[in-house]
Scaffold this motif. Structure first.
Motif, PDB file in Angstrom:
ATOM      1  N   MET A   1       0.829  -1.206   0.000  1.00 13.10           N
ATOM      2  CA  MET A   1       0.000   0.000   0.000  1.00 13.10           C
ATOM      3  C   MET A   1       0.860   1.252   0.000  1.00 13.10           C
ATOM      4  O   MET A   1       0.613   2.198  -0.738  1.00 13.10           O
ATOM      5  N   LEU A   2       1.923   1.283   0.848  1.00 11.14           N
ATOM      6  CA  LEU A   2       2.738   2.486   0.990  1.00 11.14           C
ATOM      7  C   LEU A   2       3.461   2.884  -0.293  1.00 11.14           C
ATOM      8  O   LEU A   2       3.356   4.030  -0.732  1.00 11.14           O
ATOM      9  N   PRO A   3       4.227   1.971  -0.933  1.00 12.22           N
ATOM     10  CA  PRO A   3       4.884   2.385  -2.173  1.00 12.22           C
ATOM     11  C   PRO A   3       3.906   2.928  -3.203  1.00 12.22           C
ATOM     12  O   PRO A   3       4.190   3.909  -3.881  1.00 12.22           O
ATOM     13  N   LYS A   4       2.753   2.288  -3.330  1.00 19.21           N
ATOM     14  CA  LYS A   4       1.757   2.734  -4.308  1.00 19.21           C
ATOM     15  C   LYS A   4       1.310   4.156  -3.994  1.00 19.21           C
ATOM     16  O   LYS A   4       1.230   5.011  -4.882  1.00 19.21           O
ATOM     17  N   LEU A   5       1.034   4.429  -2.714  1.00 18.78           N
ATOM     18  CA  LEU A   5       0.579   5.748  -2.307  1.00 18.78           C
ATOM     19  C   LEU A   5       1.648   6.794  -2.568  1.00 18.78           C
ATOM     20  O   LEU A   5       1.375   7.868  -3.114  1.00 18.78           O
ATOM     21  N   ILE A   6       2.884   6.476  -2.188  1.00 22.79           N
ATOM     22  CA  ILE A   6       3.972   7.426  -2.356  1.00 22.79           C
ATOM     23  C   ILE A   6       4.248   7.687  -3.830  1.00 22.79           C
ATOM     24  O   ILE A   6       4.385   8.826  -4.271  1.00 22.79           O
ATOM     25  N   PHE A   7       4.329   6.604  -4.607  1.00 24.47           N
ATOM     26  CA  PHE A   7       4.640   6.760  -6.018  1.00 24.47           C
ATOM     27  C   PHE A   7       3.541   7.525  -6.761  1.00 24.47           C
ATOM     28  O   PHE A   7       3.817   8.266  -7.699  1.00 24.47           O
ATOM     29  N   GLN A   8       2.290   7.348  -6.340  1.00 25.49           N
ATOM     30  CA  GLN A   8       1.212   8.114  -6.952  1.00 25.49           C
ATOM     31  C   GLN A   8       1.403   9.607  -6.686  1.00 25.49           C
ATOM     32  O   GLN A   8       1.161  10.441  -7.560  1.00 25.49           O
ATOM     33  N   GLU A   9       1.842   9.930  -5.478  1.00 21.74           N
ATOM     34  CA  GLU A   9       2.053  11.341  -5.140  1.00 21.74           C
ATOM     35  C   GLU A   9       3.255  11.896  -5.900  1.00 21.74           C
ATOM     36  O   GLU A   9       3.221  13.034  -6.393  1.00 21.74           O
ATOM     37  N   ILE A  10       4.324  11.102  -6.026  1.00 21.30           N
ATOM     38  CA  ILE A  10       5.475  11.544  -6.816  1.00 21.30           C
ATOM     39  C   ILE A  10       5.043  11.813  -8.251  1.00 21.30           C
ATOM     40  O   ILE A  10       5.422  12.811  -8.863  1.00 21.30           O
ATOM     41  N   SER A  11       4.239  10.895  -8.781  1.00 23.98           N
ATOM     42  CA  SER A  11       3.780  11.033 -10.165  1.00 23.98           C
ATOM     43  C   SER A  11       2.987  12.316 -10.344  1.00 23.98           C
ATOM     44  O   SER A  11       3.150  13.039 -11.333  1.00 23.98           O
ATOM     45  N   ARG A  12       2.108  12.594  -9.363  1.00 21.53           N
ATOM     46  CA  ARG A  12       1.301  13.812  -9.459  1.00 21.53           C
ATOM     47  C   ARG A  12       2.184  15.051  -9.444  1.00 21.53           C
ATOM     48  O   ARG A  12       2.015  15.973 -10.258  1.00 21.53           O
ATOM     49  N   ILE A  37       6.362  13.079   5.245  1.00 20.87           N
ATOM     50  CA  ILE A  37       5.311  14.091   5.160  1.00 20.87           C
ATOM     51  C   ILE A  37       3.922  13.457   5.256  1.00 20.87           C
ATOM     52  O   ILE A  37       3.019  13.995   5.902  1.00 20.87           O
ATOM     53  N   LEU A  38       3.768  12.293   4.624  1.00 22.08           N
ATOM     54  CA  LEU A  38       2.459  11.640   4.579  1.00 22.08           C
ATOM     55  C   LEU A  38       2.217  10.691   5.745  1.00 22.08           C
ATOM     56  O   LEU A  38       1.231   9.953   5.739  1.00 22.08           O
ATOM     57  N   SER A  39       3.088  10.720   6.747  1.00 22.25           N
ATOM     58  CA  SER A  39       2.955   9.792   7.874  1.00 22.25           C
ATOM     59  C   SER A  39       1.581   9.844   8.544  1.00 22.25           C
ATOM     60  O   SER A  39       0.998   8.788   8.831  1.00 22.25           O
ATOM     61  N   PRO A  40       1.015  11.033   8.834  1.00 22.77           N
ATOM     62  CA  PRO A  40      -0.319  11.039   9.458  1.00 22.77           C
ATOM     63  C   PRO A  40      -1.383  10.365   8.596  1.00 22.77           C
ATOM     64  O   PRO A  40      -2.225   9.618   9.104  1.00 22.77           O
ATOM     65  N   LEU A  41      -1.346  10.608   7.290  1.00 24.23           N
ATOM     66  CA  LEU A  41      -2.313   9.992   6.384  1.00 24.23           C
ATOM     67  C   LEU A  41      -2.127   8.477   6.336  1.00 24.23           C
ATOM     68  O   LEU A  41      -3.097   7.715   6.346  1.00 24.23           O
ATOM     69  N   ILE A  42      -0.878   8.052   6.292  1.00 27.37           N
ATOM     70  CA  ILE A  42      -0.578   6.617   6.253  1.00 27.37           C
ATOM     71  C   ILE A  42      -1.026   5.943   7.542  1.00 27.37           C
ATOM     72  O   ILE A  42      -1.604   4.848   7.527  1.00 27.37           O
ATOM     73  N   ALA A  43      -0.766   6.597   8.679  1.00 26.62           N
ATOM     74  CA  ALA A  43      -1.185   6.035   9.966  1.00 26.62           C
ATOM     75  C   ALA A  43      -2.700   5.882  10.021  1.00 26.62           C
ATOM     76  O   ALA A  43      -3.219   4.858  10.494  1.00 26.62           O
ATOM     77  N   LEU A  44      -3.420   6.880   9.533  1.00 25.45           N
ATOM     78  CA  LEU A  44      -4.878   6.805   9.514  1.00 25.45           C
ATOM     79  C   LEU A  44      -5.346   5.663   8.620  1.00 25.45           C
ATOM     80  O   LEU A  44      -6.268   4.910   8.984  1.00 25.45           O
ATOM     81  N   ALA A  45      -4.706   5.500   7.469  1.00 30.57           N
ATOM     82  CA  ALA A  45      -5.075   4.422   6.553  1.00 30.57           C
ATOM     83  C   ALA A  45      -4.861   3.053   7.201  1.00 30.57           C
ATOM     84  O   ALA A  45      -5.674   2.139   7.035  1.00 30.57           O
ATOM     85  N   ILE A  46      -3.785   2.911   7.953  1.00 35.41           N
ATOM     86  CA  ILE A  46      -3.495   1.636   8.627  1.00 35.41           C
ATOM     87  C   ILE A  46      -4.545   1.356   9.700  1.00 35.41           C
ATOM     88  O   ILE A  46      -5.022   0.220   9.858  1.00 35.41           O
ATOM     89  N   ILE A  47      -4.926   2.371  10.455  1.00 31.97           N
ATOM     90  CA  ILE A  47      -5.934   2.195  11.506  1.00 31.97           C
ATOM     91  C   ILE A  47      -7.278   1.802  10.904  1.00 31.97           C
ATOM     92  O   ILE A  47      -7.960   0.897  11.391  1.00 31.97           O
ATOM     93  N   VAL A  48      -7.658   2.470   9.826  1.00 30.81           N
ATOM     94  CA  VAL A  48      -8.917   2.143   9.134  1.00 30.81           C
ATOM     95  C   VAL A  48      -8.854   0.712   8.602  1.00 30.81           C
ATOM     96  O   VAL A  48      -9.817  -0.054   8.705  1.00 30.81           O
ATOM     97  N   ILE A  60      -1.573  -3.053  13.641  1.00 25.90           N
ATOM     98  CA  ILE A  60      -1.124  -1.661  13.640  1.00 25.90           C
ATOM     99  C   ILE A  60       0.317  -1.554  14.126  1.00 25.90           C
ATOM    100  O   ILE A  60       1.171  -0.914  13.493  1.00 25.90           O
ATOM    101  N   LYS A  61       0.613  -2.201  15.258  1.00 26.28           N
ATOM    102  CA  LYS A  61       1.960  -2.106  15.832  1.00 26.28           C
ATOM    103  C   LYS A  61       3.021  -2.664  14.898  1.00 26.28           C
ATOM    104  O   LYS A  61       4.070  -2.041  14.678  1.00 26.28           O
ATOM    105  N   GLN A  62       2.774  -3.846  14.357  1.00 30.42           N
ATOM    106  CA  GLN A  62       3.799  -4.483  13.544  1.00 30.42           C
ATOM    107  C   GLN A  62       3.981  -3.781  12.203  1.00 30.42           C
ATOM    108  O   GLN A  62       5.092  -3.774  11.658  1.00 30.42           O
ATOM    109  N   TYR A 138       9.215   2.231   6.013  1.00 26.25           N
ATOM    110  CA  TYR A 138      10.003   3.189   6.785  1.00 26.25           C
ATOM    111  C   TYR A 138      11.323   2.536   7.187  1.00 26.25           C
ATOM    112  O   TYR A 138      11.316   1.420   7.714  1.00 26.25           O
ATOM    113  N   PRO A 139      12.444   3.202   7.014  1.00 23.69           N
ATOM    114  CA  PRO A 139      13.727   2.595   7.388  1.00 23.69           C
ATOM    115  C   PRO A 139      13.769   2.119   8.846  1.00 23.69           C
ATOM    116  O   PRO A 139      14.248   1.018   9.126  1.00 23.69           O
TER     117      PRO A 139
END
Length: 440
Positions: A1-12, A37-48, A60-62, A138-139
């Protein structure tokens, strides 16, 4: 999910501000920046996602690199197999079985991105496999996982390419292999800057074991080293799920709509009820949490339904004619395939790419799909060639095929037998993988 989200934003951003060419180093910098930068959005997506799929706090933790449990045996040498979800677990199943049976002292770690992948893994392999949810790219999260286990090799199933994971694992001298390798149409159509990122990640992979010659060419087209690629076939042909199937509690003739999506349930239920058949229609949605939603949709069409959990709890009697049984529990598909008169594969009458037709084929079931089997092109082509599958172009054709097959036991048996024999022809795939991986 994360690479797709990030790469979509890079593309935009790139479409807005870029010049005709982009340097790979710039992409890496933007990727690392957007992760943060997108950490809050990503965290929300994981919780949902955890709520929707019943993942709980462990999910969520792992996913953020916490709450890992170390293996009890041979912790100095851990083999990590990463499977995105159910499909990849299914592909890895023959290898997992071999590892559990033939190398019992090998510490085995299997990761998934989804709770459904974990639930399927647990239903297939109750003991001997340690499971974690794969950390996001995330590293710090990746390093926490790698520091928790003495991982010697990472086997990535099918198509997951995570830039930071591949980089950090390579830096820690972990051998990376991609097994049953394939690339999606979207990946192949990616812009040049994204293919540069794929090329950089693939340069850290030691071997790519591809499922077909076509996939080999696909990997070469995005920059993989041809010398690292070997074509061994589709591992899913080596999977024998019938060995782990258990009896279900339905107790009457039925057909099954498997791995369905909205609106397939309502459309196919309407067709089935109109046929006035004595057999039961069993719906096993791709996501069992949708069971109540499906029941409501059917109710709007005046179609009565019963949940499988109610049958098991004996709070409701077995469905009667003109009722539909909805499976609201995970891990039931194999038992459903084992006794079904006929299987309609969901995700194929909507734009979802279809789902795994090899499982019902292994039970010698008659199988019908819709037009979109784009995620299973090779499997569909093989079964169609061997007359082990019927593919419909729309719901009208599905209705015609149901009328033709449901009372024709000879035709159903022949269709199912052809499908099963098609799988049996692929006898060398598993031995080839075992030899290539040093397990034989």
């Amino acid at each position: 999910m994360l690479p797709k989200l990030i790469f979509q934003e890079i593309s935009r951003l790139w479409k807005l501000y870029s010049k005709p060419a982009i340097k790979p180093g710039v992409v890496r910098v933007i990727y690392q920046l957007l992760i943060r930068i997108l950490s809050p959005l990503i965290a929300l997506a994981i919780i949902v996602d955890a709520y929707k799929r019943n993942g709980g706090w462990r999910f969520i933790k792992q996913r953020f690199g916490f709450a890992y449990t170390k293996p009890n045996k041979n912790a100095d040498k851990v083999l990590w197999i990463h499977c995105a979800s159910i499909g990849e677990v299914n592909a890895a199943a023959p290898l997992i079985e071999q590892l559990l049976n033939n190398t019992p002292d090998q510490a085995l770690l299997v990761s998934t991105n989804t709770p459904t992948g974990y639930q399927y893994l647990k239903s297939r392999f109750a003991d001997g496999v340690l499971h974690v949810y794969c950390p996001l790219d995330y590293p710090y999260a990746i390093k926490r996982l790698l520091n928790s286990f003495a991982i010697s090799e990472l086997w990535v199933m099918e198509t997951e390419i995570w830039p930071n994971l591949f980089k950090i694992a390579s830096q820690q001298r972990i051998v990376i292999k991609i097994l049953n390798a394939r690339l999606s149409h979207k990946t192949l159509q990616a812009p040049s800057w994204l293919k540069n990122q794929y090329r950089q990640s693939l340069s850290r992979v030691s071997r790519i074991l591809a499922r077909s010659d076509e996939e080999r060419e696909h990997f070469i087209s995005i920059g993989a080293d041809a010398k690292k690629i070997e074509v061994l076939g589709n591992l899913k042909y080596a999977n024998r799920p019938e060995n782990s199937a258990t009896a279900n509690k339905i107790g009457q003739p039925y057909i099954v709509l498997a791995s369905s999506h909205d609106p397939e349930e309502a459309e196919i239920s309407k067709i089935w009820i109109a046929l006035q058949r004595p057999e039961l229609l069993v719906i096993a949605p791709r996501h069992s949490k949708r069971a109540k939603q499906i029941a409501r949709q059917l109710g709007e069409q005046q179609i009565s339904s019963v949940f499988y959990s109610q049958i098991l709890a004996r709070s409701k009697p077995l469905p009667t004619k003109n009722q539909v049984l909805i499976i609201d529990r995970m891990g039931q598909l194999l038992s459903l395939f084992s006794q079904a008169k006929l299987v309609i594969m969901g995700g194929s009458f909507v734009a979802k790419g279809g789902h795994n037709i090899l499982e019902p084929a292994s039970f010698a079931r008659a199988i019908i799909t819709g037009p979109d089997m784009s995620d299973f092109i090779d499997e569909t082509s093989q079964l169609l060639t061997d007359n082990g599958l019927i593919q419909c172009q729309d719901y009208a054709q599905l209705e015609q095929q149901l009328k033709a097959l449901i009372d024709n036991e000879t035709a159903r048996n022949e269709l199912g037998k052809n499908a099963q024999e098609s799988l049996k022809k692929q006898t060398q795939i598993l031995p080839n993988y075992l030899q290539a991986l040093g397990l034989q």
